[in-house]
Design a protein around this motif. Structure first.
Motif, mmCIF file in Angstrom:
data_model
loop_
_atom_site.group_PDB
_atom_site.id
_atom_site.type_symbol
_atom_site.label_atom_id
_atom_site.label_comp_id
_atom_site.label_asym_id
_atom_site.label_seq_id
_atom_site.Cartn_x
_atom_site.Cartn_y
_atom_site.Cartn_z
ATOM 1 N N VAL A 264 -12.391 -2.506 -4.607
ATOM 2 C CA VAL A 264 -11.350 -2.453 -5.628
ATOM 3 C C VAL A 264 -10.041 -2.865 -4.969
ATOM 4 N N ARG A 265 -9.311 -3.759 -5.610
ATOM 5 C CA ARG A 265 -8.027 -4.197 -5.074
ATOM 6 C C ARG A 265 -7.045 -3.028 -5.085
ATOM 7 N N ILE A 266 -6.137 -3.013 -4.128
ATOM 8 C CA ILE A 266 -5.163 -1.917 -4.023
ATOM 9 C C ILE A 266 -4.379 -1.758 -5.315
ATOM 10 N N CYS A 267 -3.994 -2.856 -5.945
ATOM 11 C CA CYS A 267 -3.177 -2.774 -7.158
ATOM 12 C C CYS A 267 -3.953 -2.233 -8.353
ATOM 13 N N GLU A 268 -5.261 -2.034 -8.225
ATOM 14 C CA GLU A 268 -6.080 -1.496 -9.310
ATOM 15 C C GLU A 268 -6.545 -0.067 -9.043
ATOM 16 N N LYS A 269 -6.265 0.458 -7.865
ATOM 17 C CA LYS A 269 -6.717 1.794 -7.510
ATOM 18 C C LYS A 269 -5.850 2.856 -8.180
ATOM 19 N N TYR A 270 -6.463 3.988 -8.501
ATOM 20 C CA TYR A 270 -5.730 5.124 -9.063
ATOM 21 C C TYR A 270 -4.897 5.799 -7.976
ATOM 22 N N ALA A 271 -5.503 6.012 -6.819
ATOM 23 C CA ALA A 271 -4.826 6.691 -5.713
ATOM 24 C C ALA A 271 -5.004 5.890 -4.432
ATOM 25 N N LEU A 272 -3.965 5.910 -3.601
ATOM 26 C CA LEU A 272 -3.957 5.155 -2.355
ATOM 27 C C LEU A 272 -3.882 6.098 -1.170
ATOM 28 N N ALA B 232 -0.796 2.829 0.912
ATOM 29 C CA ALA B 232 0.499 2.937 0.242
ATOM 30 C C ALA B 232 1.610 2.333 1.092
ATOM 31 N N ALA B 233 1.531 2.493 2.390
ATOM 32 C CA ALA B 233 2.536 1.909 3.283
ATOM 33 C C ALA B 233 2.573 0.397 3.123
ATOM 34 N N VAL B 234 1.406 -0.215 3.047
ATOM 35 C CA VAL B 234 1.330 -1.670 2.870
ATOM 36 C C VAL B 234 1.795 -2.058 1.467
ATOM 37 N N TYR B 235 1.303 -1.362 0.465
ATOM 38 C CA TYR B 235 1.583 -1.698 -0.936
ATOM 39 C C TYR B 235 3.065 -1.549 -1.283
ATOM 40 N N ILE C 145 6.745 0.926 2.654
ATOM 41 C CA ILE C 145 7.379 2.130 3.197
ATOM 42 C C ILE C 145 6.521 2.578 4.379
ATOM 43 N N GLY C 146 7.155 2.992 5.446
ATOM 44 C CA GLY C 146 6.417 3.421 6.628
ATOM 45 C C GLY C 146 5.567 4.657 6.385
ATOM 46 N N GLU C 147 4.495 4.773 7.141
ATOM 47 C CA GLU C 147 3.592 5.919 6.999
ATOM 48 C C GLU C 147 4.311 7.236 7.301
#
Length: 67
Positions: free
Chosen positions: A6-14, A19-22, A25-27
């Motif tokens: 599933v592509r990151i932009c389609e996931k419910y939760a990251l 999320a850092a990549v998307y 924002i740093g981890e």
């Protein structure tokens, strides 16, 4: 990409790493935000792992002036 990925932009939760990549924002900052904004319902705890609710977090960032 595999068939059942599933592509990151389609996931419910990251994950924090996703999320850092998307969000760009740093981890470390994301982990700090999880502690500071836990009460807003933006995160899910799965054992010791935290997941970030993508759409709710996007909405939160859209309203934020600074993080």
């Amino acid at each position: 990409m595999r068939e059942n990925d599933v592509r990151i932009c389609e996931k419910y939760a990251l994950t924090v790493a996703e999320a850092a990549v998307y969000f760009g924002i740093g981890e470390k900052k994301l982990r700090s935000m999880i502690e500071d904004y836990r009460h807003l319902g933006l995160f899910i705890q799965n054992g010791v792992k935290y997941m970030i609710k993508r759409q709710k977090f996007e909405a939160f960032l859209n309203e934020a002036y600074a993080i």
